[in-house]
Write an enzyme that holds these catalytic residues in place. Structure first.
Site, PDB file in Angstrom:
ATOM      1  CB  ALA A   1     -37.039  50.404 -57.852  1.00  0.00           C
TER       2      ALA A   1
ATOM      3  N   GLY B   1     -32.780  52.517 -59.940  1.00  0.00           N
ATOM      4  CA  GLY B   1     -33.646  53.044 -60.998  1.00  0.00           C
ATOM      5  C   GLY B   1     -33.412  54.521 -61.276  1.00  0.00           C
TER       6      GLY B   1
ATOM      7  CD  GLU C   1     -31.954  50.371 -63.796  1.00  0.00           C
ATOM      8  OE1 GLU C   1     -32.740  50.470 -62.821  1.00  0.00           O
ATOM      9  OE2 GLU C   1     -31.836  49.329 -64.458  1.00  0.00           O
TER      10      GLU C   1
ATOM     11  CD  GLU D   1     -30.120  48.164 -59.028  1.00  0.00           C
ATOM     12  OE1 GLU D   1     -28.866  48.219 -58.938  1.00  0.00           O
ATOM     13  OE2 GLU D   1     -30.784  48.970 -59.697  1.00  0.00           O
TER      14      GLU D   1
HETATM   15  N1  COA Z   1     -37.222  52.849 -51.726  1.00  0.00           N
HETATM   16  C1  COA Z   1     -38.077  53.156 -50.742  1.00  0.00           C
HETATM   17  N2  COA Z   1     -37.798  54.081 -49.789  1.00  0.00           N
HETATM   18  C2  COA Z   1     -36.614  54.707 -49.848  1.00  0.00           C
HETATM   19  C3  COA Z   1     -35.680  54.433 -50.844  1.00  0.00           C
HETATM   20  C4  COA Z   1     -36.017  53.453 -51.833  1.00  0.00           C
HETATM   21  N3  COA Z   1     -35.202  53.153 -52.840  1.00  0.00           N
HETATM   22  N4  COA Z   1     -34.580  55.212 -50.642  1.00  0.00           N
HETATM   23  C5  COA Z   1     -34.845  55.932 -49.555  1.00  0.00           C
HETATM   24  N5  COA Z   1     -36.054  55.648 -49.062  1.00  0.00           N
HETATM   25  C6  COA Z   1     -36.739  56.222 -47.895  1.00  0.00           C
HETATM   26  C7  COA Z   1     -36.171  55.681 -46.594  1.00  0.00           C
HETATM   27  O1  COA Z   1     -36.719  54.423 -46.276  1.00  0.00           O
HETATM   28  C8  COA Z   1     -36.593  56.780 -45.650  1.00  0.00           C
HETATM   29  O2  COA Z   1     -37.964  56.634 -45.389  1.00  0.00           O
HETATM   30  P1  COA Z   1     -38.529  56.763 -43.866  1.00  0.00           P
HETATM   31  O3  COA Z   1     -38.153  58.164 -43.451  1.00  0.00           O
HETATM   32  O4  COA Z   1     -39.996  56.552 -44.013  1.00  0.00           O
HETATM   33  O5  COA Z   1     -37.826  55.713 -43.070  1.00  0.00           O
HETATM   34  C9  COA Z   1     -36.442  58.046 -46.490  1.00  0.00           C
HETATM   35  O6  COA Z   1     -36.485  57.622 -47.849  1.00  0.00           O
HETATM   36  C10 COA Z   1     -35.151  58.795 -46.256  1.00  0.00           C
HETATM   37  O7  COA Z   1     -34.079  57.885 -46.458  1.00  0.00           O
HETATM   38  P2  COA Z   1     -32.963  57.558 -45.360  1.00  0.00           P
HETATM   39  O8  COA Z   1     -32.445  56.180 -45.624  1.00  0.00           O
HETATM   40  O9  COA Z   1     -33.458  57.862 -44.005  1.00  0.00           O
HETATM   41  O10 COA Z   1     -31.870  58.642 -45.756  1.00  0.00           O
HETATM   42  P3  COA Z   1     -30.294  58.518 -45.541  1.00  0.00           P
HETATM   43  O11 COA Z   1     -29.745  59.861 -45.863  1.00  0.00           O
HETATM   44  O12 COA Z   1     -29.978  57.933 -44.225  1.00  0.00           O
HETATM   45  O13 COA Z   1     -29.797  57.484 -46.649  1.00  0.00           O
HETATM   46  C11 COA Z   1     -29.700  56.509 -48.861  1.00  0.00           C
HETATM   47  C12 COA Z   1     -29.942  57.780 -48.029  1.00  0.00           C
HETATM   48  C13 COA Z   1     -30.032  56.886 -50.283  1.00  0.00           C
HETATM   49  C14 COA Z   1     -28.230  56.112 -48.752  1.00  0.00           C
HETATM   50  C15 COA Z   1     -30.597  55.353 -48.359  1.00  0.00           C
HETATM   51  O14 COA Z   1     -31.929  55.838 -48.272  1.00  0.00           O
HETATM   52  C16 COA Z   1     -30.623  54.149 -49.269  1.00  0.00           C
HETATM   53  O15 COA Z   1     -29.665  53.382 -49.265  1.00  0.00           O
HETATM   54  N6  COA Z   1     -31.697  53.978 -50.046  1.00  0.00           N
HETATM   55  C17 COA Z   1     -31.891  52.813 -50.892  1.00  0.00           C
HETATM   56  C18 COA Z   1     -31.071  52.899 -52.130  1.00  0.00           C
HETATM   57  C19 COA Z   1     -31.217  51.685 -52.997  1.00  0.00           C
HETATM   58  O16 COA Z   1     -30.852  50.576 -52.622  1.00  0.00           O
HETATM   59  N7  COA Z   1     -31.770  51.878 -54.184  1.00  0.00           N
HETATM   60  C20 COA Z   1     -31.933  50.834 -55.170  1.00  0.00           C
HETATM   61  C21 COA Z   1     -33.252  50.180 -55.053  1.00  0.00           C
HETATM   62  S1  COA Z   1     -33.418  48.852 -56.202  1.00  0.00           S
END
Ligand code: COA
Length: 255
Positions: free
Chosen positions: A65, A110, A113, A133
């Protein structure tokens, strides 16, 4: 027509790409709204026989999400959003048309999911799965607590939900979270080949398989009797049995 989704219909297979690559295809409210409209289109369009979901780019299926939108949400919003997300993913799970998730990278929160609500999951070798989460002080809210238990068992599901740890595609395959793991270049071709096979079968029987599998644990045996009987009332059953007896390929019409 859609801001965050790309679509393509070819040979009855409707490919849906979640297209927010700069946010790793995170499911913001706009994507959820567009997916709901898209499901109306999928249900209404007789030329669509099956559906593939994939993420834009090679890094992510859907990274969860959209966390940016969680900042201002209170408990009332949480209830509403969870209900909306659950309803959307129920519609995917209960669709009569087979839905395949092609998991081409991160399937987190999500995203996992969404993949779990599809009938079949095929992962690329670089795919990663998690329900992270817990790291935000939250839990899965779009059906993940239930479908994860159904797919991989309570112990493994709780380990993933409580630790927030990611698992790779090989582990997801061993857990039964995905059906197959393939090189990323093979992801769509393998899904399309599988769906061509499925699309050659009788549509009423296809829908009945999905309906009865969804009923497992909830009067499923009764659902099976009813669906089995419904198949016997179809022209496709006559065609299928005759084709076997006449040693030829069946030609199903959906009647
Ligand atoms: N919601 C909003 N933005 C997200 C996102 C999410 N779930 N997942 C990634 N992004 C965004 C990042 O904020 C970043 O945006 P920016 O460039 O404007 O700062 C962009 O996507 C790229 O992600 P980044 O974190 O720089 O890539 P990474 O390779 O370093 O890490 C992940 C990848 C997937 C490990 C990391 O983005 C992450 O942990 N995301 C959240 C996952 C999560 O908790 N999901 C469950 C949500 S309930």
């Amino acid at each position: 027509m859609y801001d965050c989704l790309l679509t393509n219909l070819n040979n009855g297979i409707f490919t849906v790409t979640i297209n927010r690559p700069t946010k790793l295809n995170a499911l913001n409210f706009q994507v959820l709204k567009e997916l709901a409209s898209l499901l109306n289109e999928i249900e209404a369009n007789k030329d669509i026989h099956s559906v593939v979901f994939i993420g834009s780019g090679e890094k992510a299926f859907v990274a969860g999400a959209d966390i940016d939108e969680f900042n201002t949400i209170d408990a009332n919003d949480g209830m509403r959003i969870s209900k909306a997300g659950q309803d959307l993913f129920f519609r995917i799970e209960q669709s009569k048309k087979p839905m395949v998730a092609c998991v081409n990278g991160f399937a987190l929160g999500g995203g996992c999911e969404l993949a779990m609500s599809c009938h079949i999951r095929i992962a690329s070798e670089n795919a990663k799965f998690a329900q992270p989460e817990i790291n935000l002080g939250l839990i899965p809210g779009y059906g993940g607590t239930q479908r994860l238990v159904q797919l991989i068992g309570k112990g493994r599901a709780l380990e993933l939900m409580l630790t927030g740890n990611m698992i790779d595609a090989t582990t997801a395959l061993a857990y039964g979270l995905v059906n197959r793991v393939v090189p990323i270049a093979q992801l769509l071709p393998v899904a399309y080949e599988m769906l061509h096979t499925i699309q050659s079968k009788a549509p009423v029987a296809i829908a009945a398989c999905i309906k009865t599998a969804n009923a497992a644990g909830n009067n499923g045996y009764l659902a099976e009797q009813t669906a089995f009987a419904e198949c016997f009332a179809t022209a496709d059953k006559i065609e299928g049995v005759n084709a076997f007896l006449q040693k030829r390929k069946p030609h199903f019409t959906g009647h």
